[in-house]
Design an enzyme around this catalytic site. Structure first.
Site, PDB file in Angstrom:
ATOM      1  N   TYR A 206      -8.934   1.882 -23.935  1.00  0.00           N
ATOM      2  CA  TYR A 206      -7.661   1.578 -24.591  1.00  0.00           C
ATOM      3  C   TYR A 206      -7.206   0.149 -24.300  1.00  0.00           C
ATOM      4  O   TYR A 206      -6.025  -0.157 -24.279  1.00  0.00           O
ATOM      5  CB  TYR A 206      -6.590   2.605 -24.220  1.00  0.00           C
ATOM      6  CG  TYR A 206      -6.848   3.950 -24.874  1.00  0.00           C
ATOM      7  CD1 TYR A 206      -6.572   4.148 -26.212  1.00  0.00           C
ATOM      8  CD2 TYR A 206      -7.418   5.000 -24.167  1.00  0.00           C
ATOM      9  CE1 TYR A 206      -6.835   5.365 -26.823  1.00  0.00           C
ATOM     10  CE2 TYR A 206      -7.685   6.221 -24.772  1.00  0.00           C
ATOM     11  CZ  TYR A 206      -7.403   6.391 -26.110  1.00  0.00           C
ATOM     12  OH  TYR A 206      -7.680   7.589 -26.718  1.00  0.00           O
TER      13      TYR A 206
ATOM     14  N   TRP B 157       3.112   4.522 -25.154  1.00  0.00           N
ATOM     15  CA  TRP B 157       4.248   5.404 -24.865  1.00  0.00           C
ATOM     16  C   TRP B 157       3.948   6.359 -23.721  1.00  0.00           C
ATOM     17  O   TRP B 157       4.867   6.899 -23.103  1.00  0.00           O
ATOM     18  CB  TRP B 157       4.643   6.194 -26.108  1.00  0.00           C
ATOM     19  CG  TRP B 157       3.664   7.284 -26.499  1.00  0.00           C
ATOM     20  CD1 TRP B 157       2.353   7.141 -26.831  1.00  0.00           C
ATOM     21  CD2 TRP B 157       3.944   8.687 -26.610  1.00  0.00           C
ATOM     22  NE1 TRP B 157       1.795   8.360 -27.153  1.00  0.00           N
ATOM     23  CE2 TRP B 157       2.752   9.324 -27.032  1.00  0.00           C
ATOM     24  CE3 TRP B 157       5.086   9.465 -26.427  1.00  0.00           C
ATOM     25  CZ2 TRP B 157       2.662  10.705 -27.250  1.00  0.00           C
ATOM     26  CZ3 TRP B 157       5.001  10.840 -26.650  1.00  0.00           C
ATOM     27  CH2 TRP B 157       3.797  11.445 -27.052  1.00  0.00           C
ATOM     28  N   ASP B 158       2.657   6.545 -23.423  1.00  0.00           N
ATOM     29  CA  ASP B 158       2.253   7.389 -22.301  1.00  0.00           C
ATOM     30  C   ASP B 158       3.043   7.040 -21.042  1.00  0.00           C
ATOM     31  O   ASP B 158       3.449   7.921 -20.273  1.00  0.00           O
ATOM     32  CB  ASP B 158       0.779   7.177 -21.949  1.00  0.00           C
ATOM     33  CG  ASP B 158      -0.168   7.197 -23.126  1.00  0.00           C
ATOM     34  OD1 ASP B 158       0.286   6.977 -24.261  1.00  0.00           O
ATOM     35  OD2 ASP B 158      -1.357   7.397 -22.899  1.00  0.00           O
TER      36      ASP B 158
ATOM     37  N   GLU C 246      -1.023  12.910 -34.120  1.00  0.00           N
ATOM     38  CA  GLU C 246      -1.556  11.781 -34.887  1.00  0.00           C
ATOM     39  C   GLU C 246      -2.502  12.191 -36.015  1.00  0.00           C
ATOM     40  O   GLU C 246      -3.063  11.323 -36.687  1.00  0.00           O
ATOM     41  CB  GLU C 246      -2.263  10.810 -33.942  1.00  0.00           C
ATOM     42  CG  GLU C 246      -1.300  10.174 -32.951  1.00  0.00           C
ATOM     43  CD  GLU C 246      -2.015   9.343 -31.897  1.00  0.00           C
ATOM     44  OE1 GLU C 246      -1.401   8.375 -31.412  1.00  0.00           O
ATOM     45  OE2 GLU C 246      -3.171   9.667 -31.556  1.00  0.00           O
TER      46      GLU C 246
ATOM     47  N   LYS D 268      -3.095  17.879 -33.677  1.00  0.00           N
ATOM     48  CA  LYS D 268      -3.885  17.238 -32.627  1.00  0.00           C
ATOM     49  C   LYS D 268      -3.370  17.571 -31.240  1.00  0.00           C
ATOM     50  O   LYS D 268      -4.136  17.871 -30.322  1.00  0.00           O
ATOM     51  CB  LYS D 268      -3.881  15.721 -32.832  1.00  0.00           C
ATOM     52  CG  LYS D 268      -4.614  14.953 -31.733  1.00  0.00           C
ATOM     53  CD  LYS D 268      -4.500  13.442 -31.914  1.00  0.00           C
ATOM     54  CE  LYS D 268      -5.224  12.711 -30.776  1.00  0.00           C
ATOM     55  NZ  LYS D 268      -5.113  11.241 -30.892  1.00  0.00           N
ATOM     56  N   GLN D 269      -2.044  17.494 -31.054  1.00  0.00           N
ATOM     57  CA  GLN D 269      -1.460  17.587 -29.720  1.00  0.00           C
ATOM     58  C   GLN D 269      -0.019  18.052 -29.818  1.00  0.00           C
ATOM     59  O   GLN D 269       0.537  18.157 -30.908  1.00  0.00           O
ATOM     60  CB  GLN D 269      -1.520  16.231 -29.035  1.00  0.00           C
ATOM     61  CG  GLN D 269      -0.662  15.152 -29.676  1.00  0.00           C
ATOM     62  CD  GLN D 269      -1.029  13.749 -29.250  1.00  0.00           C
ATOM     63  OE1 GLN D 269      -1.981  13.185 -29.755  1.00  0.00           O
ATOM     64  NE2 GLN D 269      -0.263  13.186 -28.322  1.00  0.00           N
TER      65      GLN D 269
END
Length: 775
Positions: free
Chosen positions: A336, A342-343, A484, A599-600
């Site tokens: 990354y 935002w994590d 996402e 996705k999440q």
């Protein structure tokens, strides 16, 4: 469950598998060392520094792009300072030597030491043993060190070679070095580099001390982009030889002046004080960090190992400066791009806010310093205020590409919307900074930094909202929520609810300042050209913003407009529809976009972040609905389900998702798991214990236990510490009795499920409570 590691004495993680080349990329992540300024992956000193993904040395905040573009702009891999080589009687001894009889590697979490041991049976029959200890100093951030202890059972001739090597690999680029200069001197030397894009300069220097071989003489030489320092000595039974290699790292972004001179001075100081004193100072800092941040779990050694491993890596990434934050994969790898997402605000910062608030402050000041970049991004898209970068580096300008994926069937680039439509990043930052202000009472931060961010984020969302005056309704259209796989949706519940929350925080904080300090309020208004009409507009948009509400019958919240009209198919069946295994599963070309499979965690994450606004029945209905429809294709997802499960009494489910989150890097099960740790998952694991099982929240008016702790089956006790408004509080529970002890100097207000009380300085309070049933 079978693990690759043994957990020894509650603090040592030991590799039980030995050296397996195919596992080394993962192991180098697990055993990595860092101090917030610089990081060093935990590969053996014998492995080549250009082996892809194995060795790595980084400085937080030092980025480069050799192309001048975005996709290869990453945290750079510096010249490697760890390489060492050993030859005995002209035979190279390393991990590939046929005579290697034993190799072990362990991570001392308490003292942040990488410990390795080797034993070879050389061709001439000599048994050679090597013990290696490595650290990246927590007390002297520019320094690292390796200490080797060599012994043999028969006389032999030894040659040691130590290097600083600029032949390194990177995750996304071939090289980041425009210039490399090697500078040798008597007992060491340095490699100086300059980067391609920004022209950052860095120096990696090394010095050596040998004990037990008084006649040995180092010879330093400059090779092609590599410093080599070599010496020969005779090793005899009963006479150990100890090599100490010191390394100093300086860079031009965070240090001014002659970098080489700074590095040399750092090395001289280290050599003068000696390795024992240096190591003790490092361990002292780590002891203080653990004193504030440790979590104790009795009755579940696997959970104890997992959470201490997570906390170790989170503490390794404490920001060294107000111009940096925590990269998504920490200082343990380049995945990354070493960028901040935002994590950090949603998953990592709560741990820092509760246990290391000074470092949380630094991380949030980074967002204030990068506010101009967020303003430039908003303006470039035609909006006012601040729209923070989805992928942020030094300046806060967007470094996330518009075309991230390739179509494997056609070779064409696929348009993605992370950079320009994942607007919740700005609300996430406001959420985190307000959480910090409430937990710490840091009025100076709010006045100097926080209000500026709040105002500019409010301006962005008011300008981004589409309002129908006649209908009295405002919407956020064409957005990308945490899920996402569903792009360009209207009125994502998470985004809209957090946007409204950020507007309420903004005008609420301004109202508070107006009352407390009218002069400061007037000065802020003048500085930001903020008038009463604009603040009134924020209130209007907040009141009218469409936030999907729970259905009055089912309690379900639509993730976005039209969500429940999509085809309802389990994630595995949707994944089977992929036209190619490498095709991005989301968006118009992927199969998820047209289904309810996600996705999440999205709605479920919202139900935790704003959990005081939703009933247990609503949380349960949505957890039950979305859980089987979630693919968990992100490391950020399991922790959200753990937190809400704990909130609604599903302790068994909460434990499963907690362990999945906490063990992710130890098991190597996360996406791209081998190029850095999952800092968000690690922060989420801590939250699952403190805010999940123990139901603790730090609010402006005091410490709140939203419910009595409910520990997973088998846990005999959980204990941790936190700070409220500068007062350290110790927390311990066995699920039936909970004790809090105030070690601070001020009274701490406490609200339990049954009463409100005050925890005086030096006082302890114990509460007996019934244990809710685990399901």
């Amino acid at each position: 469950m079978t693990y690759m590691y043994d957990f020894v004495d509650g603090w040592l993680i030991r590799d039980r598998a030995g050296y397996i080349p195919d596992n080394e990329v993962n192991k180098a992540t697990v055993f990595a060392l860092a101090n917030g300024y610089t990081g060093s992956r935990g590969a053996s000193e014998f492995l080549p520094p250009d082996a892809p993904g194995v060795a790595g040395h980084y400085v937080n905040g030092l980025y480069d792009s050799p192309s001048g573009g975005i996709l290869d702009r990453e945290m750079i891999n510096l010249p490697a300072w760890t390489p060492l080589a050993l030859t005995v009687d002209d035979e190279a001894l390393d991990l590939a030597a046929p005579g290697l009889e034993y190799y072990s590697r362990a991570l001392d979490l308490r003292r942040a030491l990488l410990l390795q041991s080797y034993r070879w049976r050389a061709r001439r029959g000599v048994t050679v043993t090597l013990d290696s200890e490595r650290l990246v100093s927590a007390s002297r951030l520019h320094l690292g060190a390796i200490q080797w202890r060599l012994r043999a059972d028969a006389p032999c001739a030894v040659r040691l070679r130590s290097s600083v090597d600029a032949h390194v690999s990177n995750r996304f680029a071939k090289t980041h070095f425009a210039q490399v200069e090697v500078v040798p001197w008597d007992t060491g030397g340095a490699v100086a580099i300059a980067t391609i894009e920004e022209g950052y300069r860095a120096v990696v220097a090394a010095a050596h001390h040998i004990a037990g071989a008084p006649d040995a003489v180092w010879r330093a030489s400059a090779e092609a982009q590599r410093l080599d320092c070599a010496l020969t000595l005779d090793l005899t039974p009963g006479h150990d030889v100890t090599l100490t290699k010191w390394a100093a790292v300086y860079d031009s972004r965070f240090s001014a002046g002659n970098l080489l001179a700074l590095a040399q001075d750092e090395l001289r100081r280290a050599e003068a004080e000696g390795y024992g004193v240096f190591r003790a100072a490092h361990a002292h800092v780590w002891a203080a960090w653990w004193n504030a941040s440790d979590v104790v779990i009795e009755g579940d050694p696997d959970a104890q190992m997992a959470i201490r491993f997570c906390l170790y890596h989170l503490l390794s990434n404490l920001p060294h400066n107000e111009r940096v934050s925590v990269p998504a994969r920490g200082l343990q790898g380049q995945d990354y791009w070493g960028s901040i997402f935002w994590d950090n605000e949603i998953y990592v910062l709560p741990f820092y806010t509760y246990t290391q608030p000074a470092y949380a402050r630094r991380s949030l000041i980074y967002r204030a310093r990068t506010l101009p970049g967020a303003q430039r991004k908003a303006a470039s898209l035609g909006y006012e205020g601040a729209y923070y970068a989805w992928q942020s580096q030094e300046t806060g300008d967007e470094t996330c590409a518009l075309y991230v994926f390739d179509n494997p069937l056609t070779g064409e680039k696929i348009r993605s919307y992370f950079a320009d439509e994942q607007v919740h990043i700005s609300t996430d930052i406001v959420y985190a900074l307000w959480q910090y202000v409430e937990a710490t009472g840091d009025a100076a931060f709010l006045r100097e930094y926080g209000l500026l961010i709040m105002v500019e984020v409010a301006r962005f969302f008011v300008s981004r909202a589409v309002c129908d005056v006649g209908a009295g309704r405002c919407e956020l259209r064409a957005v990308l929520g945490p899920d996402e796989y569903h792009e360009r949706v209207d009125n994502n519940a998470y985004t809209n609810a957090l946007a409204r929350h950020s507007l309420e925080i903004a005008f609420g904080a301004l109202d508070g300042l107006r009352v407390r300090d009218p002069g400061a309020f007037a000065a802020l208004r003048a500085r930001l050209a903020l008038d009463e009409a604009e603040i009134a507009r924020w209130r209007e948009v907040a009141a009218r913003l469409c936030v999907p509400a729970p259905d009055p019958v089912t309690g379900l919240i639509a993730q976005f407009d039209g969500y429940f009209a999509l085809e309802d198919v389990p994630p595995d069946e949707v994944r089977a529809r992929l036209a190619h295994p490498d095709l991005h599963p989301g968006g118009p070309l992927g199969p998820f976009q047209a289904t309810q499979a996600i996705k999440q965690a999205d709605v479920v994450l919202l139900l935790f972040l704003l959990r005081e606004r939703y009933s247990t029945a609503v949380k349960r209905a949505n957890w039950d609905y979305y859980e089987p429809r979630t693919a968990h294709d992100s490391s950020l997802s399991p922790m959200a389900y753990a937190l809400v499960a704990a909130d609604i009494g599903l302790t068994g489910w909460a434990y499963r998702y907690f362990m999945q989150t906490a063990m992710m890097d130890l098991l190597g099960t996360g996406p791209h798991w081998n190029f850095g740790v999952h800092t968000a998952a690690m922060g989420g694991a801590w939250q699952a214990i403190v805010r999940g099982f123990c139901h603790l929240e730090l609010m402006r008016e005091g410490v709140h236990l939203l419910d009595w702790p409910a520990l997973p089956p088998g846990w005999k006790r959980a204990a941790f510490s936190f700070a409220w408004h500068g007062n350290l509080v110790r927390f311990s529970t066995d699920g039936r009795r909970t004790t809090l002890r105030n070690e601070g100097s001020e009274a701490v207000p406490l609200v339990t499920p049954e009463e409100a009380c005050t925890l005086g300085p030096g006082a302890a309070l114990a509460f007996n409570h019934a244990t809710s049933a685990s399901r």
